[in-house]
Design an enzyme around this catalytic site. Structure first.
Site, PDB file in Angstrom:
ATOM      1  CB  SER A 159      -0.913   0.005   1.228  1.00 30.20           C
ATOM      2  OG  SER A 159      -0.147   0.105   2.425  1.00 30.20           O
ATOM      3  CE  LYS A 185      -5.454  -8.795  -4.066  1.00 30.70           C
ATOM      4  NZ  LYS A 185      -5.757  -7.470  -3.460  1.00 30.70           N
ATOM      5  CB  ALA A 186      -3.723  -4.798  -8.553  1.00 31.75           C
ATOM      6  CG  HIS A 187      -2.616  -2.415  -2.051  1.00 30.32           C
ATOM      7  ND1 HIS A 187      -3.500  -1.424  -1.666  1.00 30.32           N
ATOM      8  CD2 HIS A 187      -2.203  -3.020  -0.902  1.00 30.32           C
ATOM      9  CE1 HIS A 187      -3.608  -1.426  -0.350  1.00 30.32           C
ATOM     10  NE2 HIS A 187      -2.832  -2.375   0.143  1.00 30.32           N
ATOM     11  CB  SER A 188      -7.927  -2.768  -2.755  1.00 27.23           C
ATOM     12  OG  SER A 188      -7.497  -2.574  -1.410  1.00 27.23           O
ATOM     13  N   GLY A 240       3.651  -6.016   3.610  1.00 28.48           N
ATOM     14  CA  GLY A 240       2.413  -5.564   4.233  1.00 28.48           C
ATOM     15  C   GLY A 240       2.398  -5.864   5.714  1.00 28.48           C
ATOM     16  CB  SER A 241      -0.429  -6.101   8.041  1.00 26.86           C
ATOM     17  OG  SER A 241      -1.195  -7.183   7.520  1.00 26.86           O
ATOM     18  CD  GLU A 264       9.026  -4.796   4.616  1.00 24.46           C
ATOM     19  OE1 GLU A 264       8.431  -4.451   5.658  1.00 24.46           O
ATOM     20  OE2 GLU A 264       9.057  -4.113   3.591  1.00 24.46           O
ATOM     21  CB  CYS A 301       8.467  -1.166   6.216  1.00 26.56           C
ATOM     22  SG  CYS A 301       9.465  -0.923   4.748  1.00 26.56           S
ATOM     23  CD  GLU A 391       4.999  -1.426  10.785  1.00 24.70           C
ATOM     24  OE1 GLU A 391       5.947  -0.988  10.114  1.00 24.70           O
ATOM     25  OE2 GLU A 391       4.226  -2.320  10.371  1.00 24.70           O
TER      26      GLU A 391
END
Length: 527
Positions: A159, A185-188, A240-241, A264, A301, A391
Site C-alpha cells: 500500500s 495481485k494489485a493492491h486495492s 504488508g502487515s 516483509e 516500514c 508496529e
C-alpha cells in the site's frame, strides 16, 4: 494515455469474466474515482497462474542478456510515464508529486540494477569441480552447479509504495530477473496506478518479444488465497502487515507442496541514542528524529517507532526537545481510509495502556493523522508486553528510558526481529558500547550509525530484511541485488556432457562469467 478499463491481465490479454465491481478512490477526498475494476474469478486466477507456468520454460531459458533487455525496456517505459500519470498516483495515495517522481526513478532504477546483475552473471552462482580420475582411494566425478529460477511467482502489491514495492517493484523485478514469470495481485488502494504500470510492463514485453504470460495481474480482495494455493505458483513475495503476511505463510505451508513466502511485515526499528551524542547535539538529534518519524506521514516500514536512551539529565532534555518538535508537526492525509483507521486504532491502544503516556500529540480529527510521541516504562519491554513490539503504521514513536548499560542490553535482548536498528553516538560512545553491535546483528538486517532508517538505498550491498517478524525469512532481502536469490534454486550436473551443460557451466565459458572452479575463483574475458 490509454483508457483505464479495469480488466485482469492474463497471458498477454485482458479478461473480465466476473461480476464483482471494485472502485478506486481519491485518498484525500474519499470519493470514488471514475474507474471500475473487475474482481478476478477463481477461473481467472487459475488462468493467470497457468499462463505464467506456460511462459516459464521459454522465459527461464532465454539468455540472461535477453531478460536484461526486457528489464531495461520496462525501466524506459516507466521513465516515460508522464505528469498525468503522476497526478493519478497522487490522487489515489495522497502522496505528493515530488515523492511519486522520486519513486518512479527508484522503480526504474531497480529494473536497471537487476539488468546489470544479469549481464555480469554472478547470480548463476556457478561452481565447477572437475573430475579427478586419479584421485585415491576413489576418483572424483565431474560435478557442476548453477542456479535457475524456481518457477512462477505470486507478488502482492504494497500500500505504501505504489510504484517501488508494487506492480513493477522490487519483488517483480527480482522474480523476472531470476527467470520467473509473475502473477501480480494489485493492491486495492491504487488499482488505477497498477493498471498504468502493468500496461508499461506489457509494452516492454512486446517490444522485447517476451513470451505471453511473463507478466499477469489480477484485481480483487478475495483472490489472494486461491493464488497462493495454486499448484503452479512456486514462491510468493509480499510487503504488508504481520497479520496478512503470516496468513500467506500459513497458506503456503499447508499446500500439498509447500512453497516459500518472502514476506516483509512488521518492524519498530529501534533508535539508540548514546550519552556523549546527547550531550553534544541532543536538540539537533531530536529535530532530525522527528523529521524521520513524520516523513511521508510515517508510512514507511523503516519508520523509527522506538527511541531508547539511558537515564541522565541530557536524555531528559532530549525528550523535552523531542516532544516540543513533535507538537509542532501538522497532521497529514494517509494513503487510504483503511490505513487511517489502523493508525487511529494503534494510537488509541497506546493511549489506553496504563504503562504508557503521551508526551505530545492530539486526537485524530477528520482524516488527518496527527503525529504522536509516547513514553513507556522499560519494564514493559522486559516483561514482553506485546504492544511495544507492534508496529504502529504512521507518524508515531515511543520513548523508553533505561537505567544503565545492563538494562539497555536486557531491553535489546527482549526485542523481536527488526528491519533496522540505529546507533547514534560519538566515537567515544561507540567505543564504550561496542558490545551493542554484536547484539544488534542478531536482531536486525541493517545497522545504521548516526543516520535515520527512513530511506533505503537500492544497491548491491543493501539488506532490507531481518529476523521474524520483520520478515518471514531472515536469509533474504527485498531491496538490493541480493533479492534475486529468493527466487533461484541450485541444480547440480554430474558427469554431464559439455554439449548438454548450460552455457554458464561449459568448459569454454562462452558467457565469460565469474565461476568457482576447483575451489578457485575464475573469470574469463567476456565473450
Amino acid at each position: 494515455m490509454p483508457e483505464i478499463i479495469g480488466h485482469n491481465y492474463i497471458g498477454g490479454a485482458r479478461s473480465a469474466a466476473g461480476h464483482i465491481t471494485l472502485h478506486s478512490h481519491d485518498a484525500t477526498r474519499g470519493e470514488a474515482l471514475p474507474y471500475t475494476f473487475t474482481q478476478a474469478t477463481l477461473e481467472e486466477v487459475d488462468a493467470a497462474a497457468l499462463a505464467a507456468a506456460a511462459a516459464y520454460p521459454t522465459f527461464r531459458n532465454l539468455p540472461a542478456s535477453r531478460r536484461a533487455e526486457f528489464l531495461e525496456a520496462i525501466a524506459s517505459q516507466l521513465d516515460a510515464l508522464d505528469d498525468e500519470f503522476v497526478a493519478l498516483v497522487t490522487r489515489e495515495t495522497a502522496l505528493p508529486s515530488g515523492r511519486i517522481q522520486g519513486e518512479r526513478g527508484r522503480t526504474s532504477g531497480q529494473m536497471r540494477l537487476f539488468a546489470q546483475v544479469l549481464r555480469r552473471g554472478d547470480f548463476y552462482g556457478a561452481r565447477i569441480d572437475r573430475a579427478l580420475p586419479a584421485r585415491q582411494p576413489l576418483p572424483r566425478v565431474d560435478i557442476r552447479q548453477y542456479r535457475i529460477g524456481v518457477g512462477p511467482v505470486a507478488v502482492f502489491g504494497a500500500s505504501n509504495f505504489p510504484l517501488a514495492f508494487s506492480t513493477a517493484g522490487g519483488d517483480t523485478a527480482a522474480a523476472l530477473a531470476a527467470g520467473c514469470p509473475v502473477v501480480f495481485k494489485a493492491h486495492s488502494g491504487h488499482m488505477a496506478t497498477a493498471e498504468r504500470v502493468a500496461n508499461a510492463i506489457l509494452r516492454a514485453a512486446e517490444q522485447t518479444d517476451m513470451p505471453k504470460g511473463v507478466f499477469n495481474m489480477i484485481y480483487g480482495a478475495g483472490v489472494g488465497e486461491a493464488l497462493v494455493k495454486h499448484p503452479a505458483i512456486q514462491a510468493v513475495g509480499f510487503t504488508g502487515s504481520l497479520k496478512g503476511g503470516r496468513a500467506l505463510c500459513d497458506m503456503a505451508a499447508a499446500r500439498p507442496q509447500p512453497i516459500p513466502v518472502f514476506a516483509e511485515m512488521s518492524s519498530i526499528n529501534p533508535v539508540l541514542v548514546l550519552p556523549e551524542a546527547l550531550h553534544l547535539r541532543g536538540e539537533k538529534i531530536a529535530s532530525e528524529l522527528v523529521a524521520s518519524v513524520v516523513q511521508g506521514c510515517g508510512q514507511f516500514c523503516t519508520n523509527p517507532g522506538l527511541v531508547i536512551g539511558m537515564h541522565s539529565p541530557a536524555f531528559s532534555a532530549f525528550v523535552e526537545h523531542l516532544a516540543a518538535h513533535m507538537a509542532e508537526q501538522p497532521g497529514q492525509v494517509m494513503l487510504n481510509a483503511g490505513t487511517y483507521r489502523s493508525y487511529s486504532n494503534g494510537v488509541q491502544a497506546l493511549l489506553s495502556h496504563p504503562g504508557i503516556h503521551r508526551l505530545a500529540g492530539q486526537d485524530q480529527p477528520g482524516n488527518h493523522a496527527q503525529p504522536q510521541l509516547f513514553k513507556a516504562d522499560a519494564s514493559l519491554l522486559l516483561r514482553g508486553d506485546p504492544l511495544l513490539q507492534e508496529e504502529v503504521f504512521g507518524p508515531t514513536t515511543i520513548v523508553v528510558e533505561v537505567a544503565d548499560k545492563a538494562q539497555l542490553r536486557q531491553v535489546l535482548n527482549s526485542l523481536h526481529g527488526q528491519l533496522t536498528a540505529t546507533l547514534i553516538g560519538e566515537a567515544q560512545d561507540l567505543q564504550e558500547h561496542g558490545e551493542l553491535l554484536a547484539l544488534l546483528e542478531q536482531k536486525v538486517g541493517r545497522v545504521l550509525f548516526n543516520g535515520y532508517p527512513t530511506g533505503v538505498e537500492v544497491c548491491d550491498a543493501m539488506v532490507h530484511g531481518g529476523p521474524y517478524p520483520a520478515t518471514s525469512d531472515a536469509r533474504g532481502t527485498s531491496v538490493g541485488s541480493l533479492a534475486i536469490e529468493r527466487f533461484l534454486r541450485p541444480v547440480c550436473y554430474q558427469n554431464c556432457p559439455d554439449a548438454l551443460l548450460p552455457e554458464a557451466l561449459k568448459d569454454a565459458n562462452p558467457l565469460g562469467i565469474a565461476r568457482l572452479v576447483d575451489g578457485n575463483s575464475q573469470r574469463e574475458a567476456l565473450a
